[in-house]
Motif scaffolding. Structure first.
Motif, PDB file in Angstrom:
ATOM      1  N   LYS A  43      13.555   2.246   4.889  1.00 29.73           N
ATOM      2  CA  LYS A  43      12.365   2.827   5.525  1.00 29.73           C
ATOM      3  C   LYS A  43      11.663   3.783   4.556  1.00 29.73           C
TER       4      LYS A  43
ATOM      5  N   THR B  22      -0.240   2.470  -1.112  1.00 29.76           N
ATOM      6  CA  THR B  22      -1.140   1.319  -1.132  1.00 29.76           C
ATOM      7  C   THR B  22      -2.211   1.330  -0.039  1.00 29.76           C
ATOM      8  N   LYS B  23      -2.165   2.291   0.865  1.00 32.60           N
ATOM      9  CA  LYS B  23      -3.042   2.229   2.036  1.00 32.60           C
ATOM     10  C   LYS B  23      -4.530   2.205   1.694  1.00 32.60           C
TER      11      LYS B  23
ATOM     12  N   LYS C 121      -1.510  -3.356  -5.675  1.00 37.81           N
ATOM     13  CA  LYS C 121      -0.498  -3.155  -4.636  1.00 37.81           C
ATOM     14  C   LYS C 121       0.862  -3.648  -5.115  1.00 37.81           C
TER      15      LYS C 121
ATOM     16  N   GLU D 151       9.693   1.618   2.158  1.00 39.41           N
ATOM     17  CA  GLU D 151       8.517   1.056   2.831  1.00 39.41           C
ATOM     18  C   GLU D 151       7.446   2.122   3.070  1.00 39.41           C
ATOM     19  N   ASP D 152       7.870   3.291   3.530  1.00 42.97           N
ATOM     20  CA  ASP D 152       6.919   4.372   3.794  1.00 42.97           C
ATOM     21  C   ASP D 152       6.190   4.789   2.522  1.00 42.97           C
ATOM     22  N   GLU D 153       6.929   4.908   1.440  1.00 45.02           N
ATOM     23  CA  GLU D 153       6.311   5.312   0.174  1.00 45.02           C
ATOM     24  C   GLU D 153       5.328   4.245  -0.314  1.00 45.02           C
ATOM     25  N   ILE D 154       5.703   2.978  -0.181  1.00 48.49           N
ATOM     26  CA  ILE D 154       4.802   1.897  -0.585  1.00 48.49           C
ATOM     27  C   ILE D 154       3.554   1.888   0.292  1.00 48.49           C
ATOM     28  N   ASN D 155       3.738   1.989   1.595  1.00 49.97           N
ATOM     29  CA  ASN D 155       2.587   1.986   2.507  1.00 49.97           C
ATOM     30  C   ASN D 155       1.650   3.153   2.228  1.00 49.97           C
ATOM     31  N   GLU D 156       2.225   4.318   1.967  1.00 49.55           N
ATOM     32  CA  GLU D 156       1.407   5.496   1.673  1.00 49.55           C
ATOM     33  C   GLU D 156       0.610   5.295   0.384  1.00 49.55           C
TER      34      GLU D 156
ATOM     35  N   LEU E 234       6.902  -7.164   3.836  1.00 41.36           N
ATOM     36  CA  LEU E 234       5.902  -6.259   3.273  1.00 41.36           C
ATOM     37  C   LEU E 234       5.419  -6.800   1.928  1.00 41.36           C
TER      38      LEU E 234
ATOM     39  N   TYR F 145      11.527  -5.704   4.653  1.00 43.05           N
ATOM     40  CA  TYR F 145      10.951  -5.239   3.390  1.00 43.05           C
ATOM     41  C   TYR F 145      10.305  -6.403   2.637  1.00 43.05           C
TER      42      TYR F 145
END
Length: 187
Positions: A60, A70-71, A79, A63-68, A125, A122
């Motif tokens: 998690k 790449t948002k 990305k 994933e959170d770091e990637i989402n943050e 994603l 993951y």
């Protein structure tokens, strides 16, 4: 995550990484975490429970770091670059977590199934970013699910390379990896 769970998280990763899952004990994890055995059992009923927790939390975080990161990105290649940089940096900085995770991929016990389920999330994603690149005509769209697994594998083997060669320049590793992947799956 509260302070006690963070101590248990760190201690269990260290124990599982050093001794393996089966040789680690709840007593040792409590000892390493600096918490009473009762406190450990208050939060987790078994090593399996602890393993599930560290995998869920660890993936998690990735994933959170990637989402943050790449948002607000529009370019799918950027990305993918962000995914590479984040995963490789975290793997190098938190090697014990990655060793624990990778060591438990094979087998037919509940924790291995649970790990594969978390990793599948993951990989979805990563697959989403690959789909964006395919939609833009940057890569082939033959089987994006397999490509996502392969992308993860190439990142993981690049981390192994960096450990063997003591290479810590994540930007250079990322560019080399991305160049290899894009030439391998690019049009």
């Amino acid at each position: 995550m509260n302070k006690t769970k963070k101590l248990i998280f760190d201690a269990s990763i260290k124990s599982f990484s050093q001794k393996g899952f089966h040789k680690s004990t709840m007593d040792e994890i409590a000892d390493m975490a600096g918490v009473a055995k009762g406190t450990l059992y208050y939060h987790f009923k078994s090593k399996e429970d602890i393993f599930k927790f560290i995998i869920d939390e660890g993936v998690k975080r990735i994933e959170d770091e990637i989402n943050e990161k790449t948002k607000n990105m529009l370019d799918p290649v950027n990305k993918l670059r962000a995914v590479c940089e984040i995963q490789m940096q975290l793997a190098i900085n938190h090697l014990e977590f990655f060793k624990t995770m990778l060591s438990q991929l094979w087998g037919d016990e509940e924790r291995q199934h649970q790990l594969r389920n978390v990793l599948s999330r993951y990989f979805k994603l990563i697959e989403g970013f690959l789909k964006e690149a395919a939609d833009d005509g940057l890569i082939a769209d033959d089987n994006l699910e397999i490509m996502a697994f392969n992308f993860f594998g190439v990142m993981t083997s690049t981390v192994v390379y960096s450990l063997i060669h003591k290479e810590k320049d994540i930007s250079q590793l990322t560019e080399t990896l991305l160049g290899f992947v894009m030439r391998g799956i690019g049009r």
